[in-house]
Design an enzyme around this catalytic site. Structure first.
Site, mmCIF file in Angstrom:
data_model
loop_
_atom_site.group_PDB
_atom_site.id
_atom_site.type_symbol
_atom_site.label_atom_id
_atom_site.label_comp_id
_atom_site.label_asym_id
_atom_site.label_seq_id
_atom_site.Cartn_x
_atom_site.Cartn_y
_atom_site.Cartn_z
ATOM 1 N N ILE A 1 27.153 -26.426 -8.648
ATOM 2 C CA ILE A 1 26.570 -27.322 -9.307
ATOM 3 C C ILE A 1 25.907 -26.873 -10.611
ATOM 4 C CG2 ILE A 1 25.174 -29.430 -9.205
ATOM 5 C CD1 ILE A 1 27.507 -29.372 -7.254
ATOM 6 N N LYS A 2 26.646 -27.329 -11.771
ATOM 7 C CA LYS A 2 25.849 -26.887 -13.042
ATOM 8 C C LYS A 2 24.666 -27.798 -13.281
ATOM 9 C CE LYS A 2 28.268 -25.515 -16.690
ATOM 10 N NZ LYS A 2 29.210 -25.364 -17.736
ATOM 11 N N ILE A 3 23.553 -27.257 -13.533
ATOM 12 C CA ILE A 3 22.261 -28.071 -13.908
ATOM 13 C C ILE A 3 21.867 -27.721 -15.327
ATOM 14 C CG2 ILE A 3 20.109 -28.580 -12.915
ATOM 15 C CD1 ILE A 3 22.157 -29.789 -11.053
#
Length: 218
Positions: free
Chosen positions: A82-84
């Protein structure tokens, strides 16, 4: 050093996988929108191809929204990361997701200070943007080197992904620093193969072989 492709184009990913040199993929909403693909379906398709880490970015900017999206995306494949975004809510979300065993990639990092926060929150990966820093007349490689040194000093487990790669020298310089991963557009990956002396050498070998075959016929 691992090589990731920064793309959502399936044909580019297939070629990289066939070459045997691509270890993962990073995407973002912009890249997927350019392909005209449905977001979750495209993420699943990429995971099926690469069989390695595939970064998919949330679009929410609040803590609750990021966590909710992340949990949904994580169900798509074991390979999803997951890119945050690097924000206070983003770092809070990373802390929560890391505790749940969901892999995260903190993106839009432009300083060593931000990279420290990502590591402290337990991010799996951190993505400093080299090319964009260069665009601002700053030294993107210097920033990257400082992050590598800081992480080495404290033994942070977060892996560094050199992002916003514009040309092969970015790749080489990142490798010399000991960066864990470089993610690059397909066009840059293709350029890594190229050198004028290689082309000249192949041309010479082929000409010599042609002459050899002609002599055999005499």
């Amino acid at each position: 050093m691992k090589i990731f492709l920064d793309t959502a184009n399936l044909e580019e990913i297939k070629k990289g996988v066939e070459w045997g040199i691509v270890d993962g993929v990073t995407t973002n909403p912009t890249l997927i929108s350019k392909e005209g693909a449905e977001f979750k379906q495209r993420v699943k398709e990429i995971c099926d191809l690469v069989k390695g880490p595939v970064s998919a970015e949330v679009v929410s900017l609040d803590y609750e929204g990021m966590v909710r999206e992340a949990r949904e995306l994580a169900q798509l494949s074991e390979y999803v990361v997951i890119k945050i975004p690097m924000t206070p809510d983003g770092i809070r979300a990373v802390k929560t997701l890391s505790a749940e065993g969901i892999k995260t990639n903190v993106t839009l990092v432009f300083s060593p200070a931000q990279a420290i926060l990502a590591a402290k929150a337990g991010a799996t990966y951190v993505s400093p943007f080299i090319g964009r820093m260069d665009d601002l007349s700053n030294d993107g490689m210097r920033m990257l080197g400082e992050i590598v040194e800081i992480y080495d000093n404290y033994g942070f487990e977060t892996e560094i992904i050199a992002a916003s790669i514009r040309h092969p020298m970015h790749v080489v310089e990142a490798a010399l620093m000991g960066v864990d991963i470089v993610t690059m557009p397909f066009a840059v990956l293709e350029k890594l193969f190229k050198h004028p002396m290689t082309d000249l050498g192949i041309e010479r070998f082929m000409n010599d072989w042609k002459k050899y075959l002609e002599n055999l016929k005499k």
